[in-house]
Design a protein around this motif. Structure first.
Motif, mmCIF file in Angstrom:
data_model
loop_
_atom_site.group_PDB
_atom_site.id
_atom_site.type_symbol
_atom_site.label_atom_id
_atom_site.label_comp_id
_atom_site.label_asym_id
_atom_site.label_seq_id
_atom_site.Cartn_x
_atom_site.Cartn_y
_atom_site.Cartn_z
ATOM 1 N N GLN A 20 -8.991 -0.939 -6.634
ATOM 2 C CA GLN A 20 -8.782 -1.158 -5.209
ATOM 3 C C GLN A 20 -8.128 -2.515 -4.954
ATOM 4 N N TYR B 78 -4.501 -2.383 -5.919
ATOM 5 C CA TYR B 78 -3.730 -1.636 -4.923
ATOM 6 C C TYR B 78 -3.465 -2.501 -3.696
ATOM 7 N N GLU C 273 0.742 -2.290 -3.861
ATOM 8 C CA GLU C 273 1.220 -1.155 -3.076
ATOM 9 C C GLU C 273 0.702 -1.176 -1.640
ATOM 10 N N TYR D 61 -7.264 3.717 -10.758
ATOM 11 C CA TYR D 61 -6.078 3.435 -9.941
ATOM 12 C C TYR D 61 -5.261 4.704 -9.735
ATOM 13 N N ALA E 18 -4.574 5.906 -6.008
ATOM 14 C CA ALA E 18 -3.243 5.653 -5.455
ATOM 15 C C ALA E 18 -2.272 6.808 -5.656
ATOM 16 N N SER F 19 3.435 1.055 -10.523
ATOM 17 C CA SER F 19 3.222 0.025 -9.510
ATOM 18 C C SER F 19 3.668 -1.347 -9.997
#
Length: 466
Positions: free
Chosen positions: A325, A328, A332, A361, A365, A372
């Motif tokens: 998290q 991310y 992103e 992830y 995501a 990423s």
């Protein structure tokens, strides 16, 4: 052919975490090896020779041109074996908890986890229990790994039984005495002795003949063969430290060498490299990194050279979810990139923990972490972060890819070829060969044979076990 959300090369990112649920196609095995993410391979050569008879480095050659017997940490001592710390044979990455496996990417042989035959993870291990739809028909992009593996060490070179340093020293002396050189006799000895045994041969040679073996070898050999022989006779940690020094001395920096060594070694190896760098070259590795690199790449390498990565084999799945998290939200999930969060997590978490983070992830995501990183970073810091992720998934596959790109296309990056073959020959070169065959549908020996020649090729082939 291109893939949604992937870099403009059209290649999918590093295998193992394609988003589930997309209907697209993947080229058949062997057609497209996964992209390296490294800048084009350059040349890179040994420093010029000095009057000491050993490669110099613009003011940092050690006294006598080479660590003298007994003076280097772990060098052969009278009546004893070298004590220099190394990687325990077959040391691996640790098993994921509860028998879980990272899907879609070839795993290291199971000796790294314990005993039993090695297997490629089945599709059911992928989040949601389904094979990534990115591969048509649920096809894994690599062939199955052989079920049977050689037990014990995964190096192609093992200590010779009934070893006699005095006898080997005599063989080498005869091979170099008089007119001409018996290169095959040198190959037969050097390719079949461990690094510790080579240090004993070096000490025995000086005791018996009052001459430096390295000086004599340099006078008899040249070019890539000389570079390979000298690398084999360096104590393993000295060779890593020397390679880092050589990568940063003079004009320009060989960033790919810094990435390869600092992002793939264990804590113990890195700490020994740092000490060796200071004791042999009188320089501070971290200071040299700071003066030769900059920005987020500098910070990543400084983090790496601390040798403080968590090496616990236990995985905290709650932490993995939180880290996923956080990554991310650092990339992103925001405008711009919080590079420090990537640096902190990738530099401190254990490799098994990073595997679990990457799985979390991907589920969260619907995009793999490699993709990423490609979207959020560029240049050498991107290459360094990817190298850490690659090593966390499958270190032998990381080196197999490096070997492939050292020989792919016109010309050969001989320094990379020599460095990886020598440094992994007693650790995991067997695994690297197997990964190479799976990833590129050709053997490592076949590619070496087509890219090299002469005694240099014969010695390389003897080391890789072809």
């Amino acid at each position: 052919m291109s893939y949604p959300g992937y870099p403009p090369t059209g290649y999918p990112p590093f295998p193992g975490y394609p988003p589930a649920g997309q209907e697209s196609s993947f080229p058949p095995p062997g057609q497209y090896p996964y992209p390296s993410g490294f800048p084009p391979m350059g040349g890179g050569a040994y420093p010029p020779a000095t009057s000491t008879g050993y490669p110099g480095a613009g003011g940092y050659p050690v006294p006598g041109g080479y660590p003298s017997p007994g003076s280097y940490p772990g060098a052969p001592q009278p009546g004893g074996a070298p004590s220099y710390p190394g990687v325990p044979p077959g040391q691996g990455f640790g098993a994921p908890p509860g028998g879980a496996s990272f899907s879609g990417y070839p795993q290291p042989p199971s000796q790294s986890y314990g005993s039993g035959p090695a297997q490629i993870p089945i599709p059911g291990g992928f989040p949601g229990g389904q094979m990534p739809s990115q591969y048509p028909g649920g096809q894994i992009p690599y062939p199955n790994q052989p079920a049977a593996m050689t037990q014990g060490t995964q190096g192609t070179i093992r200590p010779a039984a009934n070893f006699d340093a005095l006898k080997d020293a005599e063989i080498l002396r005869k091979a170099m005495k008089g007119f001409g050189t018996d290169e095959q006799a040198i190959i037969d000895v050097v390719a079949n002795r461990s690094n510790d045994q080579r240090q004993k041969i070096k000490a025995a040679f000086k005791t018996m003949y009052g001459k430096d073996l390295i000086h004599d070898l340099k006078s008899e050999l040249s070019g890539n063969m000389e570079e390979l022989i000298l690398a084999l006779f360096m104590p393993s940690t000295y060779y890593d430290a020397w390679s880092l020094r050589n990568a940063m001395k003079g004009a320009g920096t060989q960033e790919r060498v810094l990435i390869e060594i600092l992002c793939s070694r264990t804590n113990q190896e890195i700490r020994e490299i740092v000490r060796c760098y200071q004791s042999e070259f009188g320089r501070d590795l971290e200071k040299d990194i700071r003066s030769d690199t900059s920005g987020h790449f500098e910070r990543l390498l400084v983090s790496m050279c601390q040798g403080n990565r968590d090496e616990s084999q236990n995985v905290n799945h709650q932490m993995a979810q939180e880290d996923a998290q956080r990554l991310y939200q650092a990339g992103e999930g925001r405008l711009g990139t919080d590079e420090s969060s990537f640096n902190m997590i990738l530099a401190t978490r254990s490799f098994p923990q990073l595997k679990a983070t990457m799985e979390a992830y991907s589920r969260m995501a619907n995009r793999d972490l490699f993709s990423s990183v490609s979207r959020e970073f560029s240049g050498y810091v991107e290459s360094g972060l990817k190298a850490i992720l690659q090593c966390s998934l499958n270190r032998p596959a990381f080196f197999a890819e490096r070997l492939y790109y050292s020989m792919k296309g016109a010309g050969t990056d001989d320094s990379t070829l020599v460095r990886i073959v020598v440094t992994r020959s007693e650790i995991d070169l067997i695994q690297i060969k197997q990964m190479f065959n799976q990833m590129y549908q050709k053997t490592l020996g076949t590619m070496i044979a087509s890219d090299t020649s002469g005694d240099y090729r014969r010695l390389l082939m003897a080391i890789v076990g072809q």
